[in-house]
Every structure is written in structure tokens, then in C-alpha cells.
Scaffold this motif. Structure first.
Motif, PDB file in Angstrom:
ATOM      1  N   LEU A 249       1.395  11.476  11.663  1.00 13.01           N
ATOM      2  CA  LEU A 249       1.597  10.984  13.042  1.00 13.01           C
ATOM      3  C   LEU A 249       3.046  11.081  13.515  1.00 13.01           C
ATOM      4  CD1 LEU A 249       0.190   7.316  12.593  1.00 13.01           C
ATOM      5  CD2 LEU A 249      -1.130   9.417  12.324  1.00 13.01           C
ATOM      6  N   LEU A 250       3.962  11.261  12.580  1.00 11.34           N
ATOM      7  CA  LEU A 250       5.375  11.347  12.966  1.00 11.34           C
ATOM      8  C   LEU A 250       5.719  12.712  13.561  1.00 11.34           C
ATOM      9  CD1 LEU A 250       7.007   9.676   9.823  1.00 11.34           C
ATOM     10  CD2 LEU A 250       6.347   8.575  11.959  1.00 11.34           C
ATOM     11  N   PHE A 251       4.879  13.703  13.280  1.00 13.26           N
ATOM     12  CA  PHE A 251       5.135  15.053  13.783  1.00 13.26           C
ATOM     13  C   PHE A 251       4.379  15.257  15.089  1.00 13.26           C
ATOM     14  CE2 PHE A 251       5.270  15.689   9.022  1.00 13.26           C
ATOM     15  CZ  PHE A 251       6.651  15.742   8.937  1.00 13.26           C
ATOM     16  N   THR A 252       5.107  15.670  16.126  1.00 15.59           N
ATOM     17  CA  THR A 252       4.473  15.933  17.419  1.00 15.59           C
ATOM     18  C   THR A 252       3.890  17.349  17.421  1.00 15.59           C
ATOM     19  OG1 THR A 252       6.475  16.856  18.390  1.00 15.59           O
ATOM     20  CG2 THR A 252       6.205  14.459  18.553  1.00 15.59           C
ATOM     21  N   GLU A 253       3.029  17.620  18.383  1.00 16.01           N
ATOM     22  CA  GLU A 253       2.483  18.973  18.558  1.00 16.01           C
ATOM     23  C   GLU A 253       3.634  19.967  18.704  1.00 16.01           C
ATOM     24  OE1 GLU A 253      -0.486  20.351  18.339  1.00 16.01           O
ATOM     25  OE2 GLU A 253      -1.211  18.399  17.683  1.00 16.01           O
ATOM     26  N   ARG A 254       4.641  19.532  19.424  1.00 14.54           N
ATOM     27  CA  ARG A 254       5.809  20.387  19.641  1.00 14.54           C
ATOM     28  C   ARG A 254       6.514  20.705  18.323  1.00 14.54           C
ATOM     29  NH1 ARG A 254      10.307  18.588  23.951  1.00 14.54           N
ATOM     30  NH2 ARG A 254      11.493  20.526  24.049  1.00 14.54           N
TER      31      ARG A 254
ATOM     32  N   ASN B  82      11.493   5.506  10.432  1.00 13.18           N
ATOM     33  CA  ASN B  82      10.618   6.649  10.138  1.00 13.18           C
ATOM     34  C   ASN B  82      11.199   7.518   9.031  1.00 13.18           C
ATOM     35  OD1 ASN B  82       8.845   5.760  12.044  1.00 13.18           O
ATOM     36  ND2 ASN B  82       9.486   7.198  13.639  1.00 13.18           N
ATOM     37  N   VAL B  83      12.526   7.654   9.025  1.00 15.91           N
ATOM     38  CA  VAL B  83      13.181   8.397   7.937  1.00 15.91           C
ATOM     39  C   VAL B  83      12.893   7.687   6.605  1.00 15.91           C
ATOM     40  CG1 VAL B  83      15.419   9.133   7.002  1.00 15.91           C
ATOM     41  CG2 VAL B  83      14.971   9.303   9.468  1.00 15.91           C
ATOM     42  N   GLU B  84      12.966   6.361   6.634  1.00 10.98           N
ATOM     43  CA  GLU B  84      12.704   5.582   5.414  1.00 10.98           C
ATOM     44  C   GLU B  84      11.238   5.676   4.991  1.00 10.98           C
ATOM     45  OE1 GLU B  84      14.330   1.699   6.244  1.00 10.98           O
ATOM     46  OE2 GLU B  84      16.355   2.552   6.328  1.00 10.98           O
ATOM     47  N   LEU B  85      10.342   5.759   5.968  1.00 10.95           N
ATOM     48  CA  LEU B  85       8.920   5.922   5.659  1.00 10.95           C
ATOM     49  C   LEU B  85       8.678   7.252   4.938  1.00 10.95           C
ATOM     50  CD1 LEU B  85       6.269   4.310   6.246  1.00 10.95           C
ATOM     51  CD2 LEU B  85       5.960   5.777   8.240  1.00 10.95           C
ATOM     52  N   PHE B  86       9.351   8.307   5.409  1.00 11.53           N
ATOM     53  CA  PHE B  86       9.224   9.614   4.760  1.00 11.53           C
ATOM     54  C   PHE B  86       9.739   9.533   3.322  1.00 11.53           C
ATOM     55  CE2 PHE B  86      10.052  14.006   3.697  1.00 11.53           C
ATOM     56  CZ  PHE B  86       8.979  14.683   4.269  1.00 11.53           C
ATOM     57  N   ALA B  87      10.876   8.881   3.140  1.00 19.52           N
ATOM     58  CA  ALA B  87      11.452   8.719   1.793  1.00 19.52           C
ATOM     59  C   ALA B  87      10.484   7.944   0.893  1.00 19.52           C
ATOM     60  CB  ALA B  87      12.790   8.006   1.876  1.00 19.52           C
TER      61      ALA B  87
ATOM     62  N   LYS C  89       0.854  -1.191   0.000  1.00 11.91           N
ATOM     63  CA  LYS C  89       0.000   0.000   0.000  1.00 11.91           C
ATOM     64  C   LYS C  89       0.891   1.244   0.000  1.00 11.91           C
ATOM     65  CE  LYS C  89      -4.022   1.453   2.739  1.00 11.91           C
ATOM     66  NZ  LYS C  89      -3.610   2.491   3.713  1.00 11.91           N
ATOM     67  N   PRO C  90       0.593   2.243  -0.841  1.00 10.65           N
ATOM     68  CA  PRO C  90       1.448   3.434  -0.840  1.00 10.65           C
ATOM     69  C   PRO C  90       1.375   4.180   0.507  1.00 10.65           C
ATOM     70  CG  PRO C  90      -0.355   3.670  -2.426  1.00 10.65           C
ATOM     71  CD  PRO C  90      -0.479   2.305  -1.835  1.00 10.65           C
ATOM     72  N   VAL C  91       2.480   4.819   0.852  1.00  6.60           N
ATOM     73  CA  VAL C  91       2.533   5.587   2.099  1.00  6.60           C
ATOM     74  C   VAL C  91       1.671   6.833   1.942  1.00  6.60           C
ATOM     75  CG1 VAL C  91       4.061   6.823   3.678  1.00  6.60           C
ATOM     76  CG2 VAL C  91       4.856   4.713   2.589  1.00  6.60           C
ATOM     77  N   SER C  92       0.862   7.100   2.968  1.00  7.23           N
ATOM     78  CA  SER C  92      -0.074   8.218   2.911  1.00  7.23           C
ATOM     79  C   SER C  92       0.255   9.288   3.959  1.00  7.23           C
ATOM     80  CB  SER C  92      -1.492   7.671   3.120  1.00  7.23           C
ATOM     81  OG  SER C  92      -2.240   8.412   4.051  1.00  7.23           O
ATOM     82  N   PHE C  93       0.081  10.548   3.583  1.00  6.24           N
ATOM     83  CA  PHE C  93       0.345  11.635   4.539  1.00  6.24           C
ATOM     84  C   PHE C  93      -0.549  11.502   5.767  1.00  6.24           C
ATOM     85  CE2 PHE C  93      -0.271  15.883   6.322  1.00  6.24           C
ATOM     86  CZ  PHE C  93       1.052  16.213   6.598  1.00  6.24           C
TER      87      PHE C  93
END
Ligand code: HEM
Length: 83
Positions: free
Chosen positions: A13-18, A69-74, A3-7
Motif C-alpha cells: 500500500l505504500l507504493f502508488t500506481e505512479r 513508513n521508512v521504519e515500517l519498511f525496515a 504482528k510481523p509486517v507483511s508485504f
């Protein structure tokens, strides 16, 4: 084929509120359009290329990201920036 990676389902979810708050002067990490527009620069900085690694290590942030997670972004980029 996987399945393609979706935003919405994978990347947001990788970005925190901070993270979102910290970077809001430059761009909105919660916005698909902004993250897509700045994807190359973001991909560099999460690998510590072109400046300090993002997100910064404690106490200023929770970074750097796990390699997976870096690879997921790529993969999100490779998959054509699926929303
Ligand atoms: C083009 C990509 C990026 C650039 C050029 C960038 C640049 C910066 C700069 C200049 C600062 C301020 C550093 C300082 O206060 O000394 C900062 C802080 C920060 N950034 Fe980024 N950033 C990028 C992407 C990201 C991403 C993708 C994340 C999260 C995944 C992130 C999370 C943070 C956090 C948590 C801080 C800490 C703010 C604080 O000190 O309270 N940044 N960033």
C-alpha cells in the motif's frame, strides 16, 4: 509480540500506481519477489542514500516517505520479509 509486517497488508500500500509505473523498467514494486530481491537498494533510496531520494518530491513523485513508513519498511526486512 507485535504482528510481523507483511508485504500484502502493509508494504504494498505504500507504493502508488505512479511509483509502480515509474520504476517498472528496473523492477516491479507490486511484486513481493522483486521488492524482496531489491530491498536493500530500495531501503537506501527511500532514505536518500546512494542517489536521489525515492519517490521523488512533487511534481515527479509524492515522496519522500514519512519516517514512520521508512521504519515500517525496515521492520518488514527485520521480520524476515513476510509475504
Ligand atoms: C533501488 C531503488 C531505486 C532506484 C535505484 C531508483 C531509481 C530511479 C531513477 C534513476 C529514476 C529516474 C530519475 C529521473 O527521471 O531523473 C527514478 C524515478 C522515479 N522513481 Fe525510483 N528508484 C528506486 C526506488 C524507488 C521507489 C522505492 C519508489 C517509490 C516508493 C520510486 C519512485 C519513483 C518515481 C515516482 C519516479 C519518477 C518518475 C518520473 O519522473 O516520472 N523509486 N527512480
Amino acid at each position: 509480540m507485535a504482528k510481523p509486517v507483511s508485504f500484502q497488508e502493509d508494504i504494498l500500500l505504500l507504493f502508488t500506481e505512479r511509483d509502480i509505473h515509474a520504476m517498472s523498467k528496473a523492477f516491479n514494486l507490486a511484486s513481493y519477489d522483486d521488492v524482496k530481491t531489491h530491498a536493500d537498494a530500495i531501503y537506501d533510496r527511500i532514505r536518500g542514500i546512494g542517489g536521489a531520494v525515492m519517490p521523488p518530491p512533487p511534481p515527479r513523485g509524492e515522496g519522500p516517505w514519512a519516517q514512520a513508513n521508512v521504519e515500517l519498511f525496515a521492520q518488514w526486512m527485520k521480520d524476515g520479509f513476510q509475504p
